[in-house]
Design a protein around this motif. Structure first.
Motif, PDB file in Angstrom:
ATOM      1  N   GLN A   1       9.733  11.295   0.108  1.00 59.42           N
ATOM      2  CA  GLN A   1       9.428  10.556   1.007  1.00 59.42           C
ATOM      3  C   GLN A   1      10.286   9.324   0.947  1.00 59.42           C
ATOM      4  OE1 GLN A   1       5.346   9.602   1.088  1.00 59.42           O
ATOM      5  NE2 GLN A   1       4.652  11.596   2.165  1.00 59.42           N
TER       6      GLN A   1
ATOM      7  N   LEU B   1       6.086   4.135   5.389  1.00 59.44           N
ATOM      8  CA  LEU B   1       6.595   5.224   4.945  1.00 59.44           C
ATOM      9  C   LEU B   1       7.446   4.973   6.739  1.00 59.44           C
ATOM     10  CD1 LEU B   1       6.729   8.123   4.024  1.00 59.44           C
ATOM     11  CD2 LEU B   1       4.928   8.662   5.438  1.00 59.44           C
TER      12      LEU B   1
ATOM     13  N   THR C   1       9.553  11.649   5.695  1.00 61.01           N
ATOM     14  CA  THR C   1       8.731  12.824   4.851  1.00 61.01           C
ATOM     15  C   THR C   1       9.810  14.137   4.708  1.00 61.01           C
ATOM     16  OG1 THR C   1       6.956  11.679   4.583  1.00 61.01           O
ATOM     17  CG2 THR C   1       7.557  14.082   3.701  1.00 61.01           C
TER      18      THR C   1
ATOM     19  N   ASN D   1       2.754  15.816   0.918  1.00 58.45           N
ATOM     20  CA  ASN D   1       3.643  15.330   2.007  1.00 58.45           C
ATOM     21  C   ASN D   1       2.223  14.483   3.065  1.00 58.45           C
ATOM     22  OD1 ASN D   1       4.900  17.629   1.511  1.00 58.45           O
ATOM     23  ND2 ASN D   1       4.238  19.432   2.346  1.00 58.45           N
TER      24      ASN D   1
ATOM     25  N   PRO E   1       1.545  11.630   4.096  1.00 59.47           N
ATOM     26  CA  PRO E   1       1.591   9.555   4.356  1.00 59.47           C
ATOM     27  C   PRO E   1       1.173   9.240   3.206  1.00 59.47           C
ATOM     28  CG  PRO E   1       1.348  10.433   6.316  1.00 59.47           C
ATOM     29  CD  PRO E   1       0.955  11.886   5.343  1.00 59.47           C
TER      30      PRO E   1
END
Lengths: 115, 115
Positions: free
Chosen positions: A33, A45, A48, B101, B103
């Motif tokens: 990420q 974020l 990913t 995976n 967030p």
């Protein structure tokens, strides 16, 4: 111990230029990420990536996960002053008694875009 | 609010005192993480909660550090007999589920200064 090394640690460029930030490890990660952090705030974020060789684009930002899932890069085209911030990569790692999943963070790249 | 909330935002205390940091995650998020960030650096993993249990507490630096989570929601990180090297920003993050995976949504952190 899984480590992620980011380079460069500091980067200062003029608005309109292109740049690439690297995130490297000797270990394989299940996913990677990228986050951006501004002063006084928590990381946010950006993307990913989970598949070796995967490329994702977010407007002027292009993210790539290495074929062997050991490295990643972030390329910014035509940088803007709003891109200024601390960019952090983080790899998915197994740990703990029950194999709980956690993120291992790099030390970050501090990017400054000058007008 | 809609985001992760941390309190206090700043804490200044004398060496040897105990401190308690609070994290209120996003409603419905089962996973909660604590990290520590030294000035301008990357994030150091401390502990991960899934519900009220902590499958991975491998990052806690010493037995002066402890954390708990009650009701699958609010978490507190306690540092006993604080030392100057404990000075850092303590960040909390939550995610809908645990896993690589997912967030992670971060709060703005508690800036802890030990005099």
């Amino acid at each position: 111990t899984q480590l992620l090394e980011q380079s460069p640690q500091f980067l200062s460029i003029q608005e309109g230029e292109n740049l690439t930030v690297y995130c490297n490890s000797s270990s394989v990660f299940s996913s990677l990420q990228w986050y951006r952090q501004e002063p006084g705030e928590g990381p946010v974020l950006l993307v990913t990536v989970v598949t070796g060789g995967e490329v994702k684009k977010l407007k002027r930002l292009t993210f790539q996960f290495g074929d062997a899932r050991k490295d990643s890069s972030l390329h910014i085209t035509a940088a803007q002053t709003g891109d200024t911030g601390l960019y952090l990569c983080a790899g998915g790692s197994l740990g703990g008694i029950q194999g709980a999943q956690k993120l291992v963070f790099g030390q970050g790249t501090r990017l400054t875009i000058n007008p | 609010g809609a985001g992760v909330s941390q309190s206090p935002s700043n804490k200044v205390t004398e060496k040897g005192k105990d401190v308690e940091l609070r994290c209120d995650p996003i409603s419905g998020h089962t996973a909660l993480y604590w990290y520590r960030q030294s000035l301008g650096q990357g994030l150091e993993f401390l502990i991960y909660f899934q519900g009220n249990s902590a499958p991975d507490k491998s990052g806690l630096p010493s037995d002066r550090f402890s954390a708990e989570r009650t009701g699958g929601s609010v978490s507190t990180l306690t540092i006993q007999r604080t030392q100057q090297e404990d000075s850092a920003v303590y960040l909390c993050a939550s995610s809908l589920q645990g896993g690589f995976n997912q967030p992670q949504h971060f709060g703005d952190g508690t800036r802890l200064s030990i005099l």
